[in-house]
Design an enzyme around this catalytic site. Structure first.
Site, PDB file in Angstrom:
ATOM      1  N   PRO A  71      15.809  34.577  15.644  1.00  0.00           N
ATOM      2  CA  PRO A  71      15.310  35.103  16.923  1.00  0.00           C
ATOM      3  C   PRO A  71      13.824  34.817  17.118  1.00  0.00           C
ATOM      4  O   PRO A  71      13.020  34.982  16.199  1.00  0.00           O
ATOM      5  CB  PRO A  71      15.576  36.605  16.809  1.00  0.00           C
ATOM      6  CG  PRO A  71      16.721  36.706  15.858  1.00  0.00           C
ATOM      7  CD  PRO A  71      16.530  35.598  14.871  1.00  0.00           C
ATOM      8  N   CYS A  72      13.486  34.401  18.339  1.00  0.00           N
ATOM      9  CA  CYS A  72      12.100  34.007  18.617  1.00  0.00           C
ATOM     10  C   CYS A  72      11.319  35.071  19.373  1.00  0.00           C
ATOM     11  O   CYS A  72      10.128  34.899  19.624  1.00  0.00           O
ATOM     12  CB  CYS A  72      12.079  32.704  19.417  1.00  0.00           C
ATOM     13  SG  CYS A  72      12.765  32.883  21.090  1.00  0.00           S
ATOM     14  N   THR A  73      11.976  36.179  19.743  1.00  0.00           N
ATOM     15  CA  THR A  73      11.362  37.156  20.643  1.00  0.00           C
ATOM     16  C   THR A  73       9.992  37.620  20.174  1.00  0.00           C
ATOM     17  O   THR A  73       9.033  37.695  20.946  1.00  0.00           O
ATOM     18  CB  THR A  73      12.283  38.375  20.807  1.00  0.00           C
ATOM     19  OG1 THR A  73      13.568  37.922  21.246  1.00  0.00           O
ATOM     20  CG2 THR A  73      11.715  39.339  21.817  1.00  0.00           C
ATOM     21  N   PHE A  75       7.880  36.181  18.293  1.00  0.00           N
ATOM     22  CA  PHE A  75       6.880  35.117  18.175  1.00  0.00           C
ATOM     23  C   PHE A  75       6.491  34.513  19.517  1.00  0.00           C
ATOM     24  O   PHE A  75       5.484  33.825  19.612  1.00  0.00           O
ATOM     25  CB  PHE A  75       7.406  33.998  17.269  1.00  0.00           C
ATOM     26  CG  PHE A  75       7.684  34.432  15.864  1.00  0.00           C
ATOM     27  CD1 PHE A  75       6.648  34.762  14.997  1.00  0.00           C
ATOM     28  CD2 PHE A  75       8.986  34.527  15.390  1.00  0.00           C
ATOM     29  CE1 PHE A  75       6.899  35.159  13.700  1.00  0.00           C
ATOM     30  CE2 PHE A  75       9.248  34.926  14.095  1.00  0.00           C
ATOM     31  CZ  PHE A  75       8.209  35.248  13.244  1.00  0.00           C
TER      32      PHE A  75
END
Length: 541
Positions: A71-73, A75
């Site tokens: 998950p990139c949320t 970052f």
């Protein structure tokens, strides 16, 4: 080769790997709609899984390739302005690398937002960082744009791992550069649709996810245009989006009025957002792919969060050691693709909002008072003890943004100048007319109109009113003798300095260059912010 897919999403990794001939023996994903979509397209039996809780002994063995998109949320700079919880995001990076360390595959690749490149580089070189213990993996860390690798979308992402990056580069000359227009035109065919990337063909009657939204209404159109071409902080974007280049990044969260939404001409004099199928094609998914979610927003989210299978296919080809002269192109690899038997449910697009939250925020730069690079006058409805609606002025570089407080004290200082006093007398009729227009509403009524709970004057009308008033003031200032115009610079610098030495004021050169316009904005802003109008409780009938 045998692979596992961590944080699998809707199958962007699996599709590319399978089209190249790699066996994906296990996929792991936690979000149920994504799991349903993955299973529906691959006839799989994936169950929702919290990857953080995976036990190493439960993983398959003899794995050649480990891939995934944690998950990139936390970052992403689009999440709370880059203020995500980095420690929380690190947990998924650590889990991914722990699995790589345990399985010791021949190749591995991790995909995430560009910021993760810095996180990895810093962590692998800092003995006190949680990632330091994985330094022996020695990944190559690159930030690439997927539009350079076959996707019709400019999407910059970090790719880290030990995959043969150099071999992937040799494929680039075999990858035609596709545009937003290529995708929109292909899907618009009413007889037979040919996938602009993968080459597969479907009768138009079999195409799914092609439902388009109603055109943006006047307010939505203004908001989209303003946020893209006159944003108070960020750089300008094209409006509507160019059809002759790869699309901007397809995002997971975008509303009918967001800066991130891709907006195109609807062909009949209006503008619209993209359909789910258009978004999916820009993400590199074939026209045969189905999206098993029960709402338009969930489908937009799953598409926006995916990795383009156009690039995962290249990773697979490189991992298999396929040289450029034997490379099977995307169109050749996908020509035989067909839809799964089960068709995804129809989900009507989002409609224009009937009402919005009572505290819906408003923020827009005033016309004629936009100076780029963060320097701007804006009308906003920030909730403050002295009233809801205010004009604010910001200036200076991003590391030292300042605000000139436009209230009674500034207005008093300005009126002490003979020049300003004469100006106010000469433009008095315009100020009186503006105040009369404001009497048609109240602060509360303006907010009610903005939230669509009532009819009446709307915030953009007020912003335009103040912008035009400032333009009239500026025309007066431009007509005064040059020696008096020089005094204007002094008024602006004095207001900006607030007791500092003028040479130390950030952005002083820009303040000087735009002094006439800035003084116009200061006069109008201070006048508006001190009006008795702010204390009215009900609209005039």
């Amino acid at each position: 080769m045998r692979a596992i897919d961590l944080y699998a999403g809707i199958g962007g990794w699996s599709l590319g790997l399978k089209l190249a001939g790699i066996e994906v023996v296990a996929s792991y994903e936690w979000w149920q709609p994504a799991v349903d979509t993955h299973n529906g397209n691959f006839l799989g039996t994936v169950q929702p899984t919290d990857i953080r809780q995976l036990h190493m002994e439960d993983l398959p063995t003899d794995i050649d390739l480990v891939v995934g998109s944690p998950p990139c949320t936390e970052f992403s700079y689009s999440n709370r302005g880059g203020g995500g919880n980095l420690d929380e995001g690190l947990k998924d990076l650590i889990k991914f690398l722990e699995i790589v360390e345990h399985l010791k595959p021949r190749f591995w690749a991790l995909e995430n937002v560009p910021r993760v490149a810095q996180v990895l580089q810093r962590g692998l070189n800092d003995p006190f960082h949680p990632l330091y213990r994985f330094r022996q993996l020695k990944p190559r860390i690159e930030v690439i744009d997927f539009s350079d690798y076959g996707a019709p979308q400019s999407r910059r992402r970090c790719i880290a791992g030990n995959i043969p990056f150099d071999m992937i580069e040799t494929y680039k000359h075999r990858l035609p550069r596709r545009t937003l227009g290529d995708v929109v035109d292909a899907i618009a065919s009413d007889v037979e649709v040919t996938d602009p990337v993968w080459g597969c063909v479907l009768p138009a009657r079999m195409m799914t996810e092609c439902e388009t939204e109603a055109a943006l209404n006047a307010e939505e159109l203004r908001m989209n245009r303003e946020s893209k071409t006159y944003h108070p902080v960020y750089n300008n974007m094209a409006f509507p989006d160019s059809m002759d280049a790869p699309a901007r990044t397809v995002t997971a969260t975008c509303t009918r009025v967001s800066r991130e939404s891709i907006i195109i001409d609807d062909g009949v004099g209006g503008y619209r957002r993209l359909s789910i199928r258009e978004r999916a094609c820009l993400q590199g998914f074939p026209i045969t792919y189905q999206f098993y979610a029960r709402s338009f927003s969930d489908k937009a989210k799953m598409v926006g969060n995916a990795i383009p299978p156009t690039f995962t296919y290249l990773i697979a080809q490189a991992a298999l050691g396929i040289p450029a002269d034997r490379f099977t192109t995307l169109a050749e690899a996908g020509i035989a693709l067909t839809p799964p038997e089960r068709v995804a449910p129809v989900t009507p697009p989002t409609t224009e909002g009937r009402t919005y939250p009572v505290g819906r925020s408003f923020r827009a730069a005033l016309p004629g008072l936009r100076f780029k690079s963060g320097m701007r006058f804006e009308l906003a409805n920030a909730r403050r003890k002295d009233g809801a609606w205010r004009v604010r002025f910001f200036f200076g570089p991003s590391v030292d943004i300042r605000e000139i407080e436009m209230g009674r004290e500034l207005l008093r200082q300005l009126r002490s100048s003979p020049l300003i006093k004469t100006l106010l007398m000469s433009t008095g009729v315009a100020f009186t007319a503006a105040e009369q227009t404001l009497q048609e509403t109240t602060p509360d009524a303006l907010q009610a109109a903005w939230t669509h709970r009532a009819q009446g004057v709307r915030p953009y009308e007020v912003a335009d009113l103040l912008g035009e008033l400032a333009a009239q003031v500026r025309r007066y200032l431009e007509a005064v003798p040059i020696d008096q115009q020089h005094a204007v610079i002094g008024y602006v610098m004095e207001a900006a300095a607030e007791g500092e030495v003028s040479d130390s004021i950030p952005g002083s050169k820009k303040l000087t260059i735009n002094a006439l316009a800035i003084l116009s904005g200061l006069i109008v802003g201070a006048w508006f912010n001190t009006l008795p109008w702010h204390h009215q409780q009900c609209a005039v009938a």
